[in-house]
Write a protein that holds these residues in place. Sequence first.
Motif, mmCIF file in Angstrom:
data_model
loop_
_atom_site.group_PDB
_atom_site.id
_atom_site.type_symbol
_atom_site.label_atom_id
_atom_site.label_comp_id
_atom_site.label_asym_id
_atom_site.label_seq_id
_atom_site.Cartn_x
_atom_site.Cartn_y
_atom_site.Cartn_z
ATOM 1 N N PHE A 430 9.177 -13.091 0.113
ATOM 2 C CA PHE A 430 8.178 -14.274 0.388
ATOM 3 C C PHE A 430 6.905 -14.102 -0.449
ATOM 4 C CE2 PHE A 430 10.414 -13.355 4.503
ATOM 5 C CZ PHE A 430 10.874 -14.616 4.783
ATOM 6 N N LEU A 431 6.804 -13.258 -1.237
ATOM 7 C CA LEU A 431 5.753 -12.992 -2.228
ATOM 8 C C LEU A 431 5.575 -13.968 -3.447
ATOM 9 C CD1 LEU A 431 5.694 -9.147 -2.615
ATOM 10 C CD2 LEU A 431 4.222 -10.539 -0.912
ATOM 11 N N ASN A 432 4.645 -14.699 -3.542
ATOM 12 C CA ASN A 432 4.518 -15.181 -4.731
ATOM 13 C C ASN A 432 4.388 -14.666 -6.147
ATOM 14 O OD1 ASN A 432 1.743 -15.071 -5.375
ATOM 15 N ND2 ASN A 432 1.075 -16.399 -3.715
ATOM 16 N N ASP A 433 4.537 -15.416 -7.121
ATOM 17 C CA ASP A 433 4.554 -14.845 -8.444
ATOM 18 C C ASP A 433 3.194 -13.963 -8.711
ATOM 19 O OD1 ASP A 433 7.041 -15.792 -8.829
ATOM 20 O OD2 ASP A 433 6.682 -17.538 -9.947
ATOM 21 N N HIS A 434 2.152 -14.493 -8.096
ATOM 22 C CA HIS A 434 0.845 -13.942 -8.517
ATOM 23 C C HIS A 434 0.202 -12.709 -7.551
ATOM 24 C CE1 HIS A 434 -0.551 -16.798 -6.133
ATOM 25 N NE2 HIS A 434 -1.718 -16.123 -5.812
ATOM 26 N N ALA A 435 1.164 -12.707 -6.617
ATOM 27 C CA ALA A 435 0.503 -11.885 -5.536
ATOM 28 C C ALA A 435 0.590 -10.301 -5.941
ATOM 29 C CB ALA A 435 1.392 -11.968 -4.164
ATOM 30 N N ILE A 436 -0.459 -9.719 -5.426
ATOM 31 C CA ILE A 436 -0.525 -8.241 -5.653
ATOM 32 C C ILE A 436 -0.210 -7.519 -4.199
ATOM 33 C CG2 ILE A 436 -2.173 -6.228 -6.186
ATOM 34 C CD1 ILE A 436 -1.518 -7.936 -8.658
ATOM 35 N N ILE A 437 0.622 -6.456 -4.478
ATOM 36 C CA ILE A 437 0.966 -5.603 -3.232
ATOM 37 C C ILE A 437 0.147 -4.233 -3.229
ATOM 38 C CG2 ILE A 437 3.132 -5.189 -3.785
ATOM 39 C CD1 ILE A 437 4.073 -5.332 -1.009
ATOM 40 N N ALA A 438 -0.321 -3.868 -2.091
ATOM 41 C CA ALA A 438 -1.279 -2.662 -2.125
ATOM 42 C C ALA A 438 -0.677 -1.796 -0.948
ATOM 43 C CB ALA A 438 -2.467 -2.877 -2.305
ATOM 44 N N SER A 439 -0.455 -0.523 -1.098
ATOM 45 C CA SER A 439 -0.159 0.429 -0.090
ATOM 46 C C SER A 439 -1.508 1.310 0.435
ATOM 47 C CB SER A 439 0.832 1.425 -0.245
ATOM 48 O OG SER A 439 0.979 2.197 0.568
ATOM 49 N N ASN A 440 -1.504 1.088 1.873
ATOM 50 C CA ASN A 440 -2.953 2.075 2.244
ATOM 51 C C ASN A 440 -2.260 3.435 2.646
ATOM 52 O OD1 ASN A 440 -5.260 2.366 3.370
ATOM 53 N ND2 ASN A 440 -4.573 2.022 5.359
ATOM 54 N N THR A 441 -1.531 3.959 1.918
ATOM 55 C CA THR A 441 -1.085 5.336 2.098
ATOM 56 C C THR A 441 -2.158 6.124 1.655
ATOM 57 O OG1 THR A 441 0.721 7.118 1.419
ATOM 58 C CG2 THR A 441 -0.044 5.441 -0.219
ATOM 59 N N SER A 442 -2.105 7.488 2.442
ATOM 60 C CA SER A 442 -3.097 8.266 2.189
ATOM 61 C C SER A 442 -2.588 9.587 1.352
ATOM 62 C CB SER A 442 -3.658 8.876 3.700
ATOM 63 O OG SER A 442 -2.548 9.309 4.284
ATOM 64 N N THR A 443 -1.171 9.573 0.977
ATOM 65 C CA THR A 443 -0.658 10.901 0.495
ATOM 66 C C THR A 443 0.304 10.479 -0.649
ATOM 67 O OG1 THR A 443 0.860 11.273 2.452
ATOM 68 C CG2 THR A 443 -1.443 12.441 2.310
ATOM 69 N N LEU A 444 1.265 9.504 0.081
ATOM 70 C CA LEU A 444 2.551 9.229 -0.633
ATOM 71 C C LEU A 444 2.445 8.815 -2.033
ATOM 72 C CD1 LEU A 444 4.781 7.993 2.230
ATOM 73 C CD2 LEU A 444 4.575 10.214 1.377
ATOM 74 N N PRO A 445 2.962 9.193 -3.017
ATOM 75 C CA PRO A 445 2.696 8.746 -4.416
ATOM 76 C C PRO A 445 3.119 7.295 -4.447
ATOM 77 C CG PRO A 445 3.791 10.958 -4.526
ATOM 78 C CD PRO A 445 3.834 10.417 -3.040
ATOM 79 N N ILE A 446 2.238 6.604 -5.399
ATOM 80 C CA ILE A 446 2.398 5.113 -5.365
ATOM 81 C C ILE A 446 3.464 4.888 -6.195
ATOM 82 C CG2 ILE A 446 1.283 2.949 -6.507
ATOM 83 C CD1 ILE A 446 0.077 4.010 -3.690
ATOM 84 N N THR A 447 3.664 5.614 -7.414
ATOM 85 C CA THR A 447 4.813 5.310 -8.230
ATOM 86 C C THR A 447 6.249 5.019 -7.483
ATOM 87 O OG1 THR A 447 3.550 6.552 -10.012
ATOM 88 C CG2 THR A 447 6.155 6.166 -10.333
#
Length: 736
Positions: A430-447
């Motif tokens: 459902f994400l549009n082409d320009h949407a940014i997605i972010a994780s509010n994780t406190s430890t898990l590597p983003i990559t």
Amino acid sequence: MAYKSFTVETDLNGIALVTWDDPGRLMNVLDVTALVELEEIVKRISSDKAVKGAVITSAKQEFSNGADLSMLYQLSQRYAQMNNERGHSAAAQALFDESRRSSLVFRAIECSGKPWVAAISGSALGAGFELTLSCHYRIASDSPKTRLGFPGIKVGLLPGAGGTQRVPRIIGLPDAMQILKGQELPLMQAKALKLVDAIVPPEVLIQSAKDWLLSGGKAMVPWDDENFDLPSGPVYSNTSRKTFRASNALHRRDTYDNYPAARALLSCVYEGMQLPMDAALRVESRYFTQILSSRSAQAMIRTLGLSSPELGGGARRPQGLSSVKIGKVAIIGAGFMGASVGYLSARAGIDVVLINRRQESADKAKLRAETAFNNLIAKGAANESERDLALSRITATTDYATLKDCDLVLESVLEDRMVKSDAYAKAQPFLNDHAIIASNTSTLPITSLAQDFKDRSRFIGMHFFSPAEKMMLVEIIRGQNTGDVALATALDYVRKIGKIPIVVNDSRGFFANRCVRRYTFEGTEMFLEGVPPAMIENCARMAGMPVGPLSLSDEVALDLRLKIMNATEADLGPNAVNQSHKKLMVELVEKLGRWGRKNGKGFYEYPEKRAERKRLWPGLSSLQPKRLDPDDVDVEELKLRFLVVQAVEAARTVAEHVVTDPREADVGSILGFGFAPFTGGVLSFIELMGIKKFVEVCERLEAKFGDRFSPPKLLQEMANSNETFYGEFSKASCAT
């Protein structure tokens, strides 16, 4: 005569209107230009027989935000240089002469022989407030958002332009001590204390000030009368003795004597109250000079007064990208943290979608936002129409299809890789082409979290700190593939909701949690060594930390700490986790059901009534393999361990290029996990000690307690070459 920061207009009645309008700034600050011009204006008005009196006001929404901290910082740096070149006496005299100029100008207003009125529009803070206090009458425009006070103590400074002497002479010692320690007053309270003489509608502010002058306002201040009596009586009176006795006790309790400005403030008031005003102002200036020349104050000014606003203003934003408009944000997993971020977003004027697995939970998240607004209304900081407008922006749902027109999607589900992966799988279609997605994780590597995404350049980490309404920091994490658009969007969003961002590169635990884990680890290690739990907690606070490591573990949640250990072990193997610590967590969480504050049982016991104080669980000693006699424990060593273990981990994040800007390490450490603010932050703490000495301390602690104190090669190289973190930063721009 033309001025840069002021205009002066004299009307037919002989009243000079002095309007402060600092060019190129949102708020007026007392910088060198403004100070020189105000000095000239005061002389001109005092000598001009055609001028009967003066009104000083602001052309901006706020009266003044105080002194220019960059000016004060530069003064302190010139002092340090002169101290090396010409000696302490010459350097101290030069700093004294320069730093008291504002005090002399304000005293000149007070003694000018012409009545001055401060027409206060908006807040007047620090030196701005001191300027109003030097006037003979103070009148303010009616606004519930107006604040008066001295926030400088929060950056390691005491008032230095008459505040410590005029406030106690106006309102008496008991109330004065609270205000001088940083309490900001709303307008009505200031009026009740006679720090403001009148409150009028904004549209008649200037005319009301002129009317006071025309009705016979006098250029008189009571303390220049030899018969003046202090409102609280002399310093040896019962009221004053009780106030100073209580203030000294509170100073020790609240600061553990770590803050030079807080102690100097007490001495300054005590000594000044026994002297005529001019002598009292010299005493204040000497204490101000002493504090400004201290390395602690310099570090605090640099980090909290300069670096923090710079980062909040977009210092780390990628160059060349236009501002990102964030109209709608979705939060997946609107638990306590997600609901708080949703509330902040709606309050900032952003449309918000709160997505939970169950509609009941989503509705509960929206209700939290309503409760937060009701609390603001009760305090007079918001009104019902603002609340209703913000709540109308929030949609609570279980439907992922609502993501289709969101600019930013923040995932805030459980700290579990599989749970997060499931949320991404549901969201991605459902994400549009320009949407940014972010994780509010406190430890898990983003990559690693971004692996399932087709366009990984739009995936970023945004680590909020709990409680999000109060904590100012947001840690933004760049994965290996995160692009500049995602970074710019995250920074613009954080700025819009009124938080301070730091940008770090990917690493397990990133920056803040790596340091915090070392702090809680050290507390657990001391516990297993047999140090009495109360001593662990008290020594941590004595070192400058806001809460002890056992208390912090409870706040974070012991079951979450165990989950993180299990996740780390699953990813990296059993050697990545301290097994004795894990055994203790298993005992507390799984066998004893002590999860932390959230279920009322952890290292502490929490009463059902919030008003009652928590206490350490008496059964803790049974979990210690051994118990040390408190008299055999080195308190200073415990304090040192708490700070050094965090600072050396911060240095490792610099060596590993997780942190690339020293400002972010220092600001992040204070705003994110409360690292001893009087040091200026984790890297400033190292520089305050001296990098060579810090390495020596690390090596001594390493030999005694283990390799967690081992200094990285970077520190050893810096010690050998006499380099500093900020020295390197000033030579070249930091990499993103």
